[in-house]
Design a protein around this motif. Structure first.
Motif, short mmCIF file in Angstrom:
data_model
loop_
_atom_site.label_atom_id
_atom_site.label_comp_id
_atom_site.label_asym_id
_atom_site.label_seq_id
_atom_site.Cartn_x
_atom_site.Cartn_y
_atom_site.Cartn_z
N ALA A 140 0.82 -1.21 0.00
CA ALA A 140 0.00 0.00 0.00
C ALA A 140 0.85 1.26 0.00
CB ALA A 140 -0.94 0.00 1.21
N GLN B 293 -7.04 -1.14 -3.26
CA GLN B 293 -6.39 -2.40 -2.88
C GLN B 293 -7.46 -3.28 -2.26
OE1 GLN B 293 -2.54 -1.93 -1.13
NE2 GLN B 293 -2.59 -3.90 -0.07
N THR C 295 -9.65 0.71 1.13
CA THR C 295 -9.40 -0.72 0.91
C THR C 295 -10.71 -1.49 1.04
OG1 THR C 295 -7.15 -0.56 1.74
CG2 THR C 295 -8.16 -2.73 1.77
N LEU D 286 -6.68 -7.86 5.19
CA LEU D 286 -6.63 -6.39 5.05
C LEU D 286 -7.34 -5.66 6.20
CD1 LEU D 286 -7.25 -6.28 1.20
CD2 LEU D 286 -5.19 -5.47 2.36
#
Length: 412
Positions: free
Chosen positions: A240, A252, A274, A258
């Motif tokens: 990232a 992402q 994200t 995550l």
């Protein structure tokens, strides 16, 4: 209608037993349960959240009398996210005489140790590791391996479907070189192929990498519209930060790794937006979850759960094991085969934190989670929450397992 909390249900189950300890119970007053995971090292936030969830459940179960007067005793082993050490620690747990084991955060560690539990006929309940082969390598009818985390063959297609729904058809993927990365990449490729798509770019890397600039550049130069990552928290953060430094403004996305603080806290602004698959978010959306969150914070004296999904799934795993034990009528035959049979044939609902489990497992299916239990999460202002309003509404009702075909057996 309000459903009873787990402790109330277990108390009712205990009430159906004669509480005077049997001769066997007097000879061995404790039920040994193995607990294995990464409690130090780079995956410790993941592992300690799992451990805390198990310890909370055990404290509640023991407060209710345990199993017919026999308290649960945790035999803890730290695998440090190292597959070889995980195998050694698993052998130690079996030698310690644990009746069952709860554990594994790192898929490579789990896969490396499966045969230890299988040969010893010691049930293993995996609350965190998600690699598909964990429960597909051994046919369920023979297997002593169970899982309460959403396998990658559920999570990965779930996220890919969302990516395609948003019109992102050029998808780059970066996957680490562990067993988790290998199996996850296979699931990812299959999920894209279901949409008649191929990856715009495939990049591989080793765990512990500190600079992903070149790998991210290659992904960017493929004209990808989104970046799918299959790795754990620290490496996700490295990716990232490289993406942000290069000014590559794409989302992402990936599985629930995550959600880890080792990603969100380390990536900071690069983590915003994200998208990931989730089974649980740390919000008091109903009585069960509010009680769990309150009890967790009080028991562990903390205002923050590092990885809420790991804690919640581990908590539910412990109660599923306890409910299985309570269903064994012949207490003189409390062993691995009896526990396996009980896990596969327990049709009494357990109203858990993540889901309502009725027939969580069977002789043909050792995965407790089904696709309807997944939600799309996002990072917003440094906090994981629901990406879609509909998911936030659906989360108010705790999901139940739906019938689904088990994953195909993998011969390895």
């Amino acid at each position: 209608m309000t459903r009873p909390h787990a402790t109330a249900l277990l108390a009712a189950a205990l009430a159906s037993f004669v509480l005077a300890p049997t001769a066997a119970a007097q000879a061995d007053s404790q039920i040994k349960i193995g607990l294995i995971g990464p409690f130090t090292g780079g995956s410790a936030d993941f592992g300690n959240s799992m451990r805390n969830g198990v310890e909370l459940a055990v404290s509640e179960i023991n407060a209710l009398g345990g199993y017919v007067g026999r308290k649960f005793e945790l035999v803890v082993r730290d695998d440090k996210a190292n597959p070889e050490l995980a195998r050694q620690m698993s052998e130690e747990l079996v030698k310690e005489g644990v009746l069952a084991t709860i554990g594994f955060c790192n898929s490579g560690n789990a896969v490396k140790s499966l045969d230890i539990y299988q040969k010893a006929r010691v049930p293993l309940i995996v609350p965190c590791a998600t690699s598909t082969p964990i429960t597909s390598t051994i046919p369920a009818a023979e297997s002593y391996i169970f899982r309460t985390s959403a396998r990658d063959s559920l999570q990965v297609p779930f996220v890919v479907n969302e990516v395609v729904r948003r019109g992102w058809t050029r998808v780059a993927v970066l996957a680490d070189s562990t067993g988790y990365g290998n199996a996850g990449l296979e699931d990812f490729t299959k999920a894209l192929a279901a949409h008649k798509l191929k990856p715009a770019h495939v990049g591989r890397f080793d765990i512990g990498v500190k600079d992903m600039t070149d790998a991210v550049k290659a992904a960017r130069d493929s004209n990808a519209q989104v970046l799918f990552t299959i790795t754990v928290g620290p490496e996700n953060a490295v990716i990232a930060r490289a993406r942000e430094a290069l000014g590559w403004k794409v989302a992402q996305v990936g599985p629930w790794g995550l959600t880890f603080p080792t990603y969100i806290d380390a990536a900071k602004s690069a983590a915003e937006g994200t998208l990931m698959a989730m089974t649980f978010v740390a919000e008091p959306s109903n009585e069960r979850r509010a009680t769990f969150l309150s009890n967790y914070r009080r028991h562990h004296k903390t205002d923050r759960i590092a990885v809420p999904i790991a804690a919640a799934q581990a908590y539910d795993s412990t109660y599923l094991l306890a409910h299985a034990l309570m269903s064994i009528k012949d207490r003189s035959k409390l062993d691995g085969p009896a526990i396996k049979h009980a896990l596969e044939n327990n049709d009494r609902p357990y109203y858990g934190v993540v889901a309502t489990y009725k027939n969580a497992f069977s002789s043909t299916d050792h995965d407790a989670m089904t696709e309807n239990m997944l939600y799309l999460g996002t990072v917003r202002n440094g906090v994981v929450t629901f990406a879609n309003p509909d998911d936030a509404k659906r989360n108010l009702i705790v999901q139940r397992k739906v019938s689904a075909a088990p994953p195909a057996t993998t011969v390895r």
